[in-house]
Design an enzyme around this catalytic site. Structure first.
Site, PDB file in Angstrom:
ATOM      1  N   HIS A  57      -4.125   6.148  50.032  1.00  0.00           N
ATOM      2  CA  HIS A  57      -5.269   5.558  49.316  1.00  0.00           C
ATOM      3  C   HIS A  57      -6.447   6.514  49.237  1.00  0.00           C
ATOM      4  CE1 HIS A  57      -7.894   2.610  47.647  1.00  0.00           C
ATOM      5  NE2 HIS A  57      -8.782   2.912  48.554  1.00  0.00           N
TER       6      HIS A  57
ATOM      7  N   LYS B  33     -16.221  -2.255  33.089  1.00  0.00           N
ATOM      8  CA  LYS B  33     -17.013  -3.478  33.253  1.00  0.00           C
ATOM      9  C   LYS B  33     -18.420  -3.198  32.732  1.00  0.00           C
ATOM     10  CE  LYS B  33     -16.364  -5.877  37.171  1.00  0.00           C
ATOM     11  NZ  LYS B  33     -16.524  -6.241  38.587  1.00  0.00           N
TER      12      LYS B  33
ATOM     13  N   GLN C 205      -9.486   2.070  55.468  1.00  0.00           N
ATOM     14  CA  GLN C 205     -10.569   2.157  56.460  1.00  0.00           C
ATOM     15  C   GLN C 205     -10.755   3.630  56.818  1.00  0.00           C
ATOM     16  OE1 GLN C 205     -10.605  -0.804  59.574  1.00  0.00           O
ATOM     17  NE2 GLN C 205      -9.137  -2.070  58.470  1.00  0.00           N
TER      18      GLN C 205
ATOM     19  N   ASP D 145       9.384 -11.165  75.361  1.00  0.00           N
ATOM     20  CA  ASP D 145       7.934 -11.393  75.211  1.00  0.00           C
ATOM     21  C   ASP D 145       7.400 -10.896  73.867  1.00  0.00           C
ATOM     22  OD1 ASP D 145       8.126  -8.696  75.533  1.00  0.00           O
ATOM     23  OD2 ASP D 145       6.811  -8.559  77.285  1.00  0.00           O
TER      24      ASP D 145
ATOM     25  N   ASP E 121      -9.685   0.130  37.056  1.00  0.00           N
ATOM     26  CA  ASP E 121     -11.050   0.631  37.282  1.00  0.00           C
ATOM     27  C   ASP E 121     -11.003   2.152  37.259  1.00  0.00           C
ATOM     28  OD1 ASP E 121     -10.048   1.467  39.787  1.00  0.00           O
ATOM     29  OD2 ASP E 121     -10.486  -0.497  40.634  1.00  0.00           O
TER      30      ASP E 121
HETATM   31  C1  R5P Z   1      -8.702  -0.375  46.016  1.00  0.00           C
HETATM   32  O1  R5P Z   1      -9.479   0.551  46.015  1.00  0.00           O
HETATM   33  C2  R5P Z   1      -7.249  -0.229  45.695  1.00  0.00           C
HETATM   34  O2  R5P Z   1      -6.995   0.847  44.875  1.00  0.00           O
HETATM   35  C3  R5P Z   1      -6.739  -1.482  45.046  1.00  0.00           C
HETATM   36  O3  R5P Z   1      -7.405  -1.667  43.808  1.00  0.00           O
HETATM   37  C4  R5P Z   1      -6.995  -2.676  45.888  1.00  0.00           C
HETATM   38  O4  R5P Z   1      -6.670  -2.419  47.210  1.00  0.00           O
HETATM   39  C5  R5P Z   1      -6.215  -3.855  45.397  1.00  0.00           C
HETATM   40  O5  R5P Z   1      -6.530  -4.942  46.214  1.00  0.00           O
HETATM   41  P1  R5P Z   1      -6.271  -6.420  45.761  1.00  0.00           P
HETATM   42  O6  R5P Z   1      -4.841  -6.500  45.286  1.00  0.00           O
HETATM   43  O7  R5P Z   1      -6.519  -7.205  47.004  1.00  0.00           O
HETATM   44  O8  R5P Z   1      -7.233  -6.744  44.667  1.00  0.00           O
END
Ligand code: R5P
Length: 282
Positions: free
Chosen positions: A119, A181, A89, A34, A158
C-alpha cells in the site's frame, strides 16, 4: 531452493513452486488446544528457502514468524509477503500512535523481502533487509483485456490509485481515467470521471485493495448513474472485510477481479509468475 508456503498462501506458493519446477515443501499447521498456532516444516534439508505467506490476519503474521524461525539453519531466507497487513499504518497519524508497519517489518528476519503492490512503498525501508515491491498491474491488465468488454475504461476511484490504473491499462492498450470529487458547497459534492465520458462503456474501477468496499460501492453507484454499462471492480488485494461483497453486489457490480495475494473466490489472477520471475532473477 525450497518453497515453503504459509497457511495463508498455500495455493499461491504451490503455483510459484510449479512455475519454478520445484516440489513445494510440505508443512504441518495446526493449533494447540488453547488456540496457539503450531507450525512444522516436514523437510530436514538445509537449503536456500523462500517462504511465501500473506499477513492478512495477526495469526498469519505469527505463522510467518514461526516459519522464519524454523528455517534458522538455512543459508539464505527469502520472504515473500504478497499482501502485507498493516501497511496502511505506515506513519504516525496522531501523537502516541505506533508505526505498526514498522513494528512488524522489524520482526521479519530475512535476507530478502518481496511484497506485491504494497500500500505504501515507504514501508519497504522499515525492513532490515533488501526489500522489493512487485507490481501485479500488468497481470490484471491482461486478464481485463481477455474479458472482451464493451469499449472498456479503467478508472481509479481517486488520485491515489492513478498509477495503478495507468500501469494496468498501459501494456494492453486500454484507456484509463480517475474519479474527481468537486465540492460546490458545504453539502453539495459531485464526483465524475475527470476526462472521459463513461456513457455506454464497460468500466473497471481499480484500486490496490478493497477492504470494506465503501470506496468502491460509492464509485459503482456514481458511474451507473452517469450511464456506465457494466461496472467491474479490480484490485490486487481482495481483503473484502465483513459484508464487503454483499455491499458491492447491492451497489450493482458486475464482477470482482482480484489476485491471489489473498486467496478468495474472487482471486482469478495469479501473481505466481511475477513472484517466480523475481526469484529467478536473484
Ligand atoms: C486506501 O488508500 C486504499 O487504496 C483503498 O482505497 C482503501 O483501503 C479501500 O478501503 P475500503 O474498501 O474500506 O473503502
Amino acid at each position: 531452493m525450497k518453497i515453503i508456503g504459509g497457511p495463508a498462501s498455500q495455493a499461491l506458493s504451490s503455483r510459484v513452486a510449479r512455475e519454478l519446477n520445484i516440489e513445494p515443501t510440505v508443512c504441518d499447521f495446526t493449533k494447540f488446544p488453547d488456540g496457539e498456532l503450531y507450525s512444522r516444516i516436514l523437510d530436514e534439508d538445509v537449503d536456500e528457502v523462500t517462504i511465501i505467506q500473506s499477513t492478512t490476519t495477526d495469526s498469519d503474521l505469527v505463522a510467518l514468524l514461526q516459519l522464519i524461525d524454523a528455517c534458522e539453519d538455512s543459508p539464505v531466507i527469502n520472504v515473500v509477503i504478497p499482501y502485507m497487513g498493516y501497511a496502511r499504518q505506515d506513519k504516525k497519524f496522531k501523537s502516541g500512535e505506533p508505526i505498526t508497519a514498522r513494528a512488524i517489518a522489524r520482526t521479519i528476519n530475512a535476507d530478502r523481502i518481496f511484497t506485491v503492490n504494497i500500500h505504501e512503498s515507504s514501508v519497504l525501508n522499515y525492513f532490515n533487509a533488501d526489500a522489493f515491491d512487485l507490481d501485479a498491474s500488468r497481470l490484471l491488465g491482461y486478464h481485463i483485456r481477455s474479458l472482451n468488454l464493451c469499449n472498456p475504461l479503467i478508472v481509479s476511484p481517486d488520485k491515489g490509485a492513478i498509477a495503478l490504473a495507468e500501469n494496468t491499462a498501459a501494456d494492453v492498450g486500454l484507456e484509463y481515467d480517475y474519479l474527481e470529487k468537486t465540492r460546490h458547497s458545504g453539502d453539495s459534492v459531485t464526483i465524475k470521471a475527470k476526462n472521459v465520458d463513461v456513457m455506454n462503456r464497460d468500466i473497471i474501477i481499480i484500486d490496490d485493495m478493497i477492504a470494506t468496499g465503501g470506496t468502491m460501492a460509492e464509485s459503482i453507484k456514481l458511474l451507473k448513474s452517469q450511464g456506465a454499462k457494466d461496472v467491474y471492480l479490480a484490485c490486487v488485494h481482495p481483503v473484502l472485510a465483513r459484508n464487503a461483497v454483499l455491499r458491492l453486489y447491492n451497489a450493482g457490480v458486475k464482477d470482482i477481479i482480484a489476485t491471489d495475494t489473498i486467496e478468495k473466490v474472487q482471486s482469478c489472477v495469479s501473481v505466481a509468475p511475477l513472484i517466480a520471475n523475481a526469484l529467478r532473477s536473484i
